[in-house]
Design a protein around this motif. Structure first.
Motif, PDB file in Angstrom:
ATOM      1  N   ILE A 124      39.659   8.831 -15.890  1.00 30.14           N
ATOM      2  CA  ILE A 124      39.085   7.554 -15.478  1.00 30.14           C
ATOM      3  C   ILE A 124      40.241   6.649 -15.076  1.00 30.14           C
ATOM      4  O   ILE A 124      41.169   6.437 -15.855  1.00 30.14           O
ATOM      5  N   CYS A 125      40.194   6.160 -13.851  1.00 33.43           N
ATOM      6  CA  CYS A 125      41.304   5.339 -13.380  1.00 33.43           C
ATOM      7  C   CYS A 125      41.293   3.985 -14.070  1.00 33.43           C
ATOM      8  O   CYS A 125      40.307   3.581 -14.682  1.00 33.43           O
ATOM      9  N   LYS A 126      42.391   3.309 -13.941  1.00 38.37           N
ATOM     10  CA  LYS A 126      42.538   2.045 -14.662  1.00 38.37           C
ATOM     11  C   LYS A 126      41.517   1.017 -14.211  1.00 38.37           C
ATOM     12  O   LYS A 126      40.975   0.259 -15.017  1.00 38.37           O
ATOM     13  N   ASP A 127      41.264   1.000 -12.906  1.00 46.52           N
ATOM     14  CA  ASP A 127      40.271   0.062 -12.374  1.00 46.52           C
ATOM     15  C   ASP A 127      38.924   0.230 -13.054  1.00 46.52           C
ATOM     16  O   ASP A 127      38.304  -0.734 -13.487  1.00 46.52           O
ATOM     17  N   CYS A 128      38.472   1.483 -13.124  1.00 46.36           N
ATOM     18  CA  CYS A 128      37.168   1.751 -13.719  1.00 46.36           C
ATOM     19  C   CYS A 128      37.184   1.519 -15.221  1.00 46.36           C
ATOM     20  O   CYS A 128      36.202   1.063 -15.797  1.00 46.36           O
ATOM     21  N   SER A 129      38.288   1.836 -15.835  1.00 43.55           N
ATOM     22  CA  SER A 129      38.346   1.716 -17.293  1.00 43.55           C
ATOM     23  C   SER A 129      38.229   0.260 -17.743  1.00 43.55           C
ATOM     24  O   SER A 129      37.801  -0.016 -18.847  1.00 43.55           O
ATOM     25  N   LYS A 166      40.779  13.542 -10.205  1.00 44.70           N
ATOM     26  CA  LYS A 166      40.065  12.413  -9.611  1.00 44.70           C
ATOM     27  C   LYS A 166      39.339  11.644 -10.703  1.00 44.70           C
ATOM     28  O   LYS A 166      38.900  12.211 -11.702  1.00 44.70           O
ATOM     29  N   CYS A 167      39.205  10.371 -10.447  1.00 42.13           N
ATOM     30  CA  CYS A 167      38.460   9.536 -11.369  1.00 42.13           C
ATOM     31  C   CYS A 167      36.999   9.966 -11.380  1.00 42.13           C
ATOM     32  O   CYS A 167      36.399  10.153 -10.326  1.00 42.13           O
ATOM     33  N   LYS A 168      36.429  10.142 -12.557  1.00 39.60           N
ATOM     34  CA  LYS A 168      35.055  10.633 -12.624  1.00 39.60           C
ATOM     35  C   LYS A 168      34.046   9.540 -12.292  1.00 39.60           C
ATOM     36  O   LYS A 168      32.875   9.826 -12.065  1.00 39.60           O
ATOM     37  N   LYS A 169      34.491   8.311 -12.249  1.00 41.48           N
ATOM     38  CA  LYS A 169      33.589   7.203 -11.925  1.00 41.48           C
ATOM     39  C   LYS A 169      33.550   6.909 -10.433  1.00 41.48           C
ATOM     40  O   LYS A 169      32.497   6.799  -9.838  1.00 41.48           O
ATOM     41  N   CYS A 170      34.730   6.751  -9.836  1.00 39.41           N
ATOM     42  CA  CYS A 170      34.765   6.319  -8.438  1.00 39.41           C
ATOM     43  C   CYS A 170      35.287   7.417  -7.508  1.00 39.41           C
ATOM     44  O   CYS A 170      35.370   7.219  -6.310  1.00 39.41           O
ATOM     45  N   ASP A 171      35.661   8.567  -8.071  1.00 39.30           N
ATOM     46  CA  ASP A 171      36.117   9.705  -7.281  1.00 39.30           C
ATOM     47  C   ASP A 171      37.447   9.464  -6.582  1.00 39.30           C
ATOM     48  O   ASP A 171      37.828  10.184  -5.669  1.00 39.30           O
TER      49      ASP A 171
END
Ligand SMILES: [Zn+2]
Length: 57
Positions: free
Chosen positions: A47-52, A7-12
């Motif tokens: 970290i997903c692309k959106d958050c990155s 899971k993305c550590k920023k947005c889960d």
């Protein structure tokens, strides 16, 4: 090997197969690159692309 859903550590958000992700990771000292997948599951922070695109890593 147990299947761990990353899971993305920023947005889960769940990271899907084939999705482009960024991984924050300490490079292993002891083990070779062959165990990198297991190591990623243990130590990797995805970290997903959106958050990155929103943050500076
Ligand atoms: Zn995210």
């Amino acid at each position: 090997m147990a299947l761990i859903i990353p899971k993305c550590k920023k947005c889960d958000k769940e990271i899907k197969g084939d999705e482009e992700v960024y991984v924050q990771l300490r490079y292993p000292k002891r083990k070779g690159i062959t165990e990198i997948t297991a190591y990623l599951n243990l130590e990797g922070k995805f970290i997903c692309k959106d958050c990155s695109t929103k943050i500076n890593i």
